[in-house]
Design an enzyme around this catalytic site. Sequence first.
Site, short mmCIF file in Angstrom:
data_model
loop_
_atom_site.label_atom_id
_atom_site.label_comp_id
_atom_site.label_asym_id
_atom_site.label_seq_id
_atom_site.Cartn_x
_atom_site.Cartn_y
_atom_site.Cartn_z
N GLN A 360 -2.02 5.54 -12.81
CA GLN A 360 -2.43 4.13 -12.69
C GLN A 360 -2.50 3.49 -14.07
O GLN A 360 -3.22 3.97 -14.95
CB GLN A 360 -3.79 4.03 -12.00
N GLN A 382 3.28 2.43 -12.14
CA GLN A 382 2.34 2.46 -11.01
C GLN A 382 1.22 1.43 -11.25
O GLN A 382 0.65 1.35 -12.33
CB GLN A 382 1.72 3.86 -10.87
N ASP A 383 0.93 0.63 -10.20
CA ASP A 383 -0.17 -0.35 -10.25
C ASP A 383 0.04 -1.41 -11.34
O ASP A 383 -0.89 -1.75 -12.07
CB ASP A 383 -1.51 0.36 -10.46
N ASP A 404 3.11 1.17 -5.59
CA ASP A 404 2.06 0.19 -5.30
C ASP A 404 1.96 -0.84 -6.43
O ASP A 404 0.87 -1.21 -6.86
CB ASP A 404 0.70 0.89 -5.14
N ARG A 463 2.49 -0.28 1.85
CA ARG A 463 1.71 0.70 2.61
C ARG A 463 0.25 0.26 2.61
O ARG A 463 -0.21 -0.43 1.68
CB ARG A 463 1.88 2.11 2.05
#
Length: 559
Positions: A360, A382-383, A404, A463
């Site tokens: 993250q 990521q993130d 994500d 998701r």
Amino acid sequence: MVMLSGPSPPPHSSSPMASASTALLLFLHLLLLRSLSSSTTLLSHHQPADEPFKTSLIHQACLGSGDFDACTARIYTECSLPDQPGPIPVLHAAIRGAINEALRSIETITSVAALSGNLRERTAITDCSELLDYSVHELGQSLADMTWLGGRHDADLRSWLSAALSNQDTCLEGFDGTDGRLRHYVRGSLQEVTQLVSNVMAVYQALRSILPRSPPSARGDSNAEGGGAGSELPPWIEEEDMELLHANSTTMRVDAVVAADGSGRFRSIADAVEKAPSHSSRRYVIFVKKGLYRENVELKKKNTNIMLVGEGMGATVVTGNRNFLQGWTTFRTATFAVSGPGFIARDITFRNTAGPHGRQAVALRVDSDRSAFFRCSIEGYQDTLYAHSLRQFYRECHIHGTIDFIFGNGQAVFQKCKIFARRPLPYQKVTVTAQGRKDPKQNTGFSIHNSFVYATYPTYLGRPWKAYSRTVFMQSYLGSGVQPRGWLEWAGNFGLSTLFYGEYMNYGPGSGLSGRVRWPGYHVIRDSAVAAFFTVRRFIDGVSWLPSTRVPFGADLAK
């Protein structure tokens, strides 16, 4: 947020604290007992039987809450209501109860900070204090605004209450990767706050039909349904702001100039923000000259109505490399974080260089209500973009990432944006969104409208991070890497029947619908009236706060 593949990060090793461990456990137990004692006192409170009207109204208000007894007890306890209180005093009492409980939780949580042994625990405690303060602020706004309701006021209240409900979850997520000891006790302190904020939302929903409606002149209805060339500018943006949005960077009026080479008043953006006026009612413009700015910048709630102007994507770059593996919480990894309302950014890049191995690693985090981002590039893996809370608008932005990489529980519309799926690590799956709506009463979600998803690697549209996750893709190009299933599970059947995922009139090689998931919460939207709910006009009430004619945005579905 967690990675889709691979093990969860190992617990952070605490510094040796053998001599203090017994004291810490005893202290935490005492805090928990005090919290339980307070809750028991509230639940044992009895409403006076000789006040049938008041009792009936409060009972009606609390019918939809998760804990009817706690809801009614708290409203009676918070204040002495008149014999015939009406809905507004009842709502005021419910909000005051939530505010007071949040303040008590701040005190409880900060009292254990000195006993924490590692960076992530200390950072998580700091996060919790800040997030609970956000909740107090958002609840306070709701309390102050709850005189006339309807129109823009209704949209404001629902957005503020939705944000106040999410902050406690973010607090707890900060303890991911720890041994769970502090998380357990913090959770106990937060449960009452979360329940009370949820009760406020339920009370508001139950009483909306009998709330006094504001007259049209007070609500600004002309803006609420406007959007044409004759619409008035919203009250928070001045005519001079419109000039700023279109002015050449060398001729615009600015309040502060940042230049890495020393040719401006400030060398860092953080220094310029520090010198900006607090709670400004006028636009304060910070011009950032081209250059690479290696810093982590945070704009607090007091930093209102700030406009950050660069010299173009890739020219003015704010960069950092904070990431989860260094011991930071996801919330605190952001290279650039903004909480003050009315923020505008233009022609600038926000970047996190931690790379795909950093787990993250947030480039931009947004808790700013009525914030707008124009021609900005948001880059990470990521993130990447943490659209954490409140109303946000992104126009002609570039967003890069892997897992994500657009996530959070904000209320956001992305329009004419370019979304780039990057190469993931082996065994990882690219997921564009992970929206975190946790309660069906929240008005949050992501609307990707008239945009472009460029995916050459296997990619999923989203998701469900939380049970009521809500995301739609409308009238957008979906590249060849978008998988036939379209969407990905988070864990088993979690959220598949309660989420709302939708697609409307998309095009491109990845837009085929025949192989899409068959989840109860997935919808092929064929009715334009349903799709219209997710437009700038309806979803973020944008025509009441975005400029109606001179800043490029589409209020409705594309023709």
